[in-house]
Design a protein around this motif. Structure first.
Motif, short mmCIF file in Angstrom:
data_model
loop_
_atom_site.label_atom_id
_atom_site.label_comp_id
_atom_site.label_asym_id
_atom_site.label_seq_id
_atom_site.Cartn_x
_atom_site.Cartn_y
_atom_site.Cartn_z
N THR A 1 8.44 -2.61 -0.74
CA THR A 1 7.77 -1.76 -1.71
C THR A 1 6.41 -2.34 -2.08
N HIS B 1 15.03 1.23 -5.29
CA HIS B 1 13.68 1.33 -4.76
C HIS B 1 13.23 0.00 -4.18
N ASN C 1 9.25 6.35 -5.80
CA ASN C 1 8.84 6.62 -4.43
C ASN C 1 7.69 7.62 -4.36
#
Length: 463
Positions: A109, A225, A278
């Protein structure tokens, strides 16, 4: 012949006579204070980070994990956009930031790269201190859970070990299992980001055990996430939420406990947290974020040796440059597909959540089982993955009924299976011997051995 029963492991402190004979009483007394545990843990990590800087400057073999350099480079790319390094999302173009995925092999991420921006502003080792700090915060959460929830629930009110001072002492000793674990502090000080995920997962568990379900849902979305596997915990959370108001009879009662407004609300909030992060990342960094963080892993075929026995099949069918790979039949393509290995993994890990996740009291055990199964049957497995389930051990140990003898046996088998595999991996990695088949066989031994250990822990909890 009279069989003498083995002593049962309850909670620390136990078998004081053994501690005295081993002359470890002063050390145990030192760790019985959480203040001391925090000081020792913090100093240990600072010393190791300082040592890493000296070691890396004087040795060809680096102490710092290669991934740390990847993280740092990604942060640098964000700070210094250029003609070939621009964020491809709509917001990214307006903000004028760079693309962390310009750094090859960065498949995380963008939040991780953002956290390491001070590597450029302050010091290159800032990220290591950040990861070490997450270790300490995770230890504090473990301690709080032990004092407020875990230990009081397993202690009889009339027992001497139920006093506040005894609980604090036990909690400190149990927390030291995490904070003074060599695998934990070595990984964070080498620059691995696993400690950040561990903190998010523990925060989710803390909120769930405190019945703060909205915060738990938000934390679960953030954890998922960061790395996708924590989504498996959602099944157990839904089971606990649904059972808090009782279950009706039969399958209809079970279904109503799983699907109701409270469980749907938890699912929607956690999904909104996950999807919202996201979407924000996509609006800033565009398709590269979506591909590198998620789509890449759908067809990833990691042929490098690792604990998972799946690696050997991948290695045998991996299309190396210059190789001519014959066209495979449909069923052989199905067998070698990364999605195929997900089937037993998902059935067991999600099924474990459905079976055991029916009470807040069993939530830690359920997460431990789910994670253990997920790691054993994962397509790729390295030593860092073991941290995903050993994270729960300090919270689980007080609830296990296990003899000292069996505890020693399970520990020896758990470490022994890894040592057996590592001895063969050394021949491949450092000596260059062609031992792929032998390594695969030892990977099978690892899978069987760790599965047996998991079964023993489950029996000690449920027995």
């Amino acid at each position: 012949m009279r069989i003498v029963p083995q002593p049962v492991i309850k909670l620390i402190p136990y078998h004081d006579m053994v501690l005295n004979r081993l002359s470890v009483r002063p050390f145990v007394d030192l760790l019985a204070s959480f203040h001391n545990v925090l000081i020792i843990s913090t100093l240990l990590r600072i010393i190791l980070i300082l040592y890493s800087e000296w070691h890396d400057a004087h040795s060809v073999v680096k102490y710092t994990d290669i991934d740390y350099r990847v993280f740092s480079d990604a942060a640098r790319f964000i700070l210094h956009p250029g003609p070939e390094n621009k964020a491809q999302g709509i917001l990214g173009a307006a903000l004028g930031v760079g693309d962390p995925y310009t750094r090859q092999t960065y498949r995380y991420t963008p939040l991780l790269a953002l956290l390491l921006l001070p590597n450029e502003w302050i010091h290159i080792s800032f990220g290591k201190y950040l990861f070490a700090g997450c270790d300490i915060l995770a230890g504090i959460l473990i301690y709080k859970l032990l004092v407020s929830t875990v230990l009081p629930s397993v202690r009889k009110p009339s027992s001497d070990n139920s006093s506040p001072s005894s609980i604090i002492r036990q909690a400190s000793l149990l927390t030291s299992i995490h904070l003074l674990n060599p695998l934990v502090f070595s990984i964070s000080t080498r620059g691995s980001s696993e400690s950040v995920l561990a903190l998010f997962v523990l925060l989710t568990l803390y909120c769930a055990l405190e019945r703060k379900w909205t915060l738990a849902a938000l934390a679960l979305g953030l954890s998922t996430h960061w790395k996708i596997y924590p989504f498996i915990y959602g099944v157990a959370c839904i089971g606990v939420i649904g059972s808090e108001r009782g279950m009706g009879k039969g399958w209809k009662g079970w279904l109503r406990s799983v699907v109701n407004w409270r469980t749907v609300k938890f699912g929607l909030i956690s999904a909104a947290s996950f999807v919202g992060l996201n979407v924000l990342m996509y609006l800033i960094w565009g398709y590269p974020f979506l591909y590198e963080s998620y789509l890449y892993h759908l067809h990833r075929r990691d042929h490098r040796h690792n604990f998972s026995p799946y690696f050997y099949l991948i290695y045998l069918t991996y299309p190396f440059p210059g190789d001519s790979i014959p066209e495979l039949s449909f069923w052989r393509q199905v067998i070698r597909s990364p999605l195929t290995s997900f089937l037993p993994q998902m059935i067991l890990s999600l099924g474990g959540g459905l079976v055991f996740g029916r009470s807040k009291r069993h939530l830690t055990f359920t997460w431990f089982v789910q994670t253990f199964v997920f790691v054993i049957f994962n397509r790729v497995c390295t030593s860092q993955y073991f941290l995903w389930y050993t994270l729960f051990l300090p919270l689980l140990i007080p609830q296990l009924k296990m003899t000292a003898r069996w505890a020693a046996i399970y520990t020896a088998v758990w470490f022994g299976a890894q040592a057996l595999w590592l001895s063969e991996a050394y021949k491949l990695e450092f000596i260059g011997e062609h031992v792929f088949f032998g390594l695969w066989v030892r990977g099978l031994v690892y899978m069987v051995a760790h599965t047996w250990v998991l079964a023993g822990v489950m029996n000690a909890y449920l027995g």
